[in-house]
Design an enzyme around this catalytic site. Structure first.
Site, PDB file in Angstrom:
ATOM      1  CG  HIS A 164      -7.990   3.456  -0.072  1.00  0.00           C
ATOM      2  ND1 HIS A 164      -7.580   2.799  -1.206  1.00  0.00           N
ATOM      3  CD2 HIS A 164      -6.913   4.163   0.370  1.00  0.00           C
ATOM      4  CE1 HIS A 164      -6.308   3.095  -1.451  1.00  0.00           C
ATOM      5  NE2 HIS A 164      -5.877   3.914  -0.513  1.00  0.00           N
ATOM      6  CG  HIS A 167      -5.955   3.118   5.396  1.00  0.00           C
ATOM      7  ND1 HIS A 167      -4.652   3.430   5.710  1.00  0.00           N
ATOM      8  CD2 HIS A 167      -6.204   3.697   4.184  1.00  0.00           C
ATOM      9  CE1 HIS A 167      -4.126   4.172   4.746  1.00  0.00           C
ATOM     10  NE2 HIS A 167      -5.037   4.347   3.799  1.00  0.00           N
ATOM     11  CG  HIS A 185      -1.769   6.047  -2.547  1.00  0.00           C
ATOM     12  ND1 HIS A 185      -2.894   5.810  -3.294  1.00  0.00           N
ATOM     13  CD2 HIS A 185      -2.043   5.613  -1.296  1.00  0.00           C
ATOM     14  CE1 HIS A 185      -3.824   5.257  -2.528  1.00  0.00           C
ATOM     15  NE2 HIS A 185      -3.327   5.120  -1.306  1.00  0.00           N
ATOM     16  CD  GLU A 210      -7.252   6.802   5.328  1.00  0.00           C
ATOM     17  OE1 GLU A 210      -6.131   7.290   5.525  1.00  0.00           O
ATOM     18  OE2 GLU A 210      -7.704   6.562   4.183  1.00  0.00           O
ATOM     19  CG  HIS A 269      -2.033   1.017   1.123  1.00  0.00           C
ATOM     20  ND1 HIS A 269      -3.361   0.661   0.970  1.00  0.00           N
ATOM     21  CD2 HIS A 269      -2.018   2.371   1.129  1.00  0.00           C
ATOM     22  CE1 HIS A 269      -4.105   1.735   0.918  1.00  0.00           C
ATOM     23  NE2 HIS A 269      -3.304   2.805   1.006  1.00  0.00           N
ATOM     24  CG  ASP A 303      -1.124   5.818   2.884  1.00  0.00           C
ATOM     25  OD1 ASP A 303      -1.508   5.520   1.732  1.00  0.00           O
ATOM     26  OD2 ASP A 303      -1.860   6.362   3.717  1.00  0.00           O
ATOM     27  CG  ASP A 304      -0.311   8.859   1.045  1.00  0.00           C
ATOM     28  OD1 ASP A 304      -0.561   8.338  -0.053  1.00  0.00           O
ATOM     29  OD2 ASP A 304      -1.122   8.859   1.997  1.00  0.00           O
TER      30      ASP A 304
END
Length: 377
Positions: free
Chosen positions: A222, A246, A21, A225, A19, A304-305
């Site tokens: 997703h 999440h 992005h 979350e 996971h 994630d990010d």
């Protein structure tokens, strides 16, 4: 008991991400350079200021956390060179963090330029297919240079049936090649009479995911979350997802939580972003990921990010260790990721065997290692 040096050595050779992005992972200097080359003025005086402002410092909301996308996504959208570059550099960075395999989430719609973000027709059309081809090219170059295997996990927005259908078409065409599955992303939509059910799942999008299941295309979404536990329940029941991105809110409903454990649903967890998006209260006594670990749930640990969290996998591991996770929990999370990844069977077996080889695990030892703290490694 295994020494810290043992785990540190093993971690550096055996990490898996399920996971992360693409749109939220470009390097800040790369964005800054692209902006300068295109005479585009970012709303910051210096690169350091831009980089600093991209990182959320304190727990906030998901919309505030994602705010930097508006600053730089127009620079990447429809820019063929930039799309391939950020794919290559992201895979390169993951390889430097010890990742051997990564499933990369992105919405082709965020990077295509069929219609420009300012509402004008694009001078050069960059389709969803072209985005996939560019990203794949970047991943392939990184695999040649660094040995990391990266695959696309194509996301569609929960609000756009046409987008979902086009993404499904690409997933079907490139199944078991460059694309490993379909995902659902976008902000949680609350009660709305125009949508199918209180959790904001459009009927047409539900049908796309049900069709994906019939075609043998892997599915994740997703959920849990921002929305309530019931949102997780609906995504699992109606979209037939195998994994959830999440999913923290699921632990608030014990009946639902036990059902997810029984079904073996995989949780793609992201420690730092869970706090920064407000998904998990900063003052919670026990982080949901700790509960997942203690209950031997199927979960992985992901960044994630990275541009918005300012973290690496080492940072994610350290945060969880401070919250109570043991080294064997982190090792098991990587084995979980290998077991729940969306690769074709033989490639999955090869990845799993790679981890077993790294940890020196053979034959019948495996289950004991996962369940008894790796005491005999």
């Amino acid at each position: 008991m295994c020494s810290p040096q043992f785990y540190q050595t093993k971690f550096s050779k055996s990490r898996i991400q399920l996971h992360i992005h693409l749109e939220c992972s470009p390097h800040a200097p790369t964005i800054w350079e692209i902006a300068q080359n295109n005479n585009h003025k970012l709303p910051f005086k210096t690169l350091d200021e831009f980089k600093k402002e991209c990182v959320t410092k304190e727990p906030s909301t998901l919309s505030n956390y994602l705010k930097p996308l508006a600053w730089y996504l127009p620079l990447i959208k429809g820019n063929c060179t930039a799309i391939e570059r950020i794919a290559y550099e992201m895979a390169e960075q993951q390889a430097r963090e010890g990742v051997v395999y990564s499933e990369v989430h992105y919405r082709p719609a965020n990077l295509a330029s069929i219609i420009r973000s300012d509402g004008l027709s694009s001078a050069e059309t960059v389709t969803y297919r072209m985005v996939l081809e560019l990203v794949t090219k970047g991943f392939q170059r990184a695999e040649q240079d660094y040995g990391i295997k990266a695959r696309s996990l194509l996301n569609c927005g929960r609000e756009n049936p046409d987008e979902a259908r086009e993404v499904l078409s690409l997933c079907e065409e490139f199944k078991d090649k460059s694309v490993v599955g379909i995902g659902l992303s976008g902000p949680w939509i609350g009660p709305n009479q125009d949508l199918e059910g209180e959790e904001g799942l459009r009927k047409e999008v539900i049908e796309v995911f049900q069709r994906a299941a019939q075609l043998g295309i892997h599915r994740t979404a997703h959920t849990g979350e921002a929305g309530p536990p019931s949102s997780v329940d609906r995504h699992v029941k109606f979209l037939h997802v195998e994994r959830i991105g999440h999913g923290y809110r699921a632990v608030d409903d014990e009946v639902l939580y036990q059902d997810l454990l029984k079904k073996g649903i995989h949780f793609e967890t992201c420690p730092h972003s869970s706090y920064l998006t407000g998904a998990v209260p900063a003052n919670c006594i026990k982080h949901p990921i700790v509960k997942l670990a203690e209950d031997s749930a199927d979960f992985s640990i992901n960044t994630d990010d990275p541009l918005f969290t300012g973290t690496t996998l080492d940072d994610e591991y350290r945060l969880l260790q401070k919250k109570g996770l043991k080294d064997f929990h982190i090792v098991r999370a990587n084995f979980n990721a290998a077991q729940s990844c969306f690769l074709p069977p033989q490639e999955k077996k090869d990845l799993f065997d790679h981890l077993k080889n790294v940890y020196g695990i053979t034959g019948n030892q495996f289950c004991n290692h996962l369940n008894n703290n790796f005491l005999t490694v």
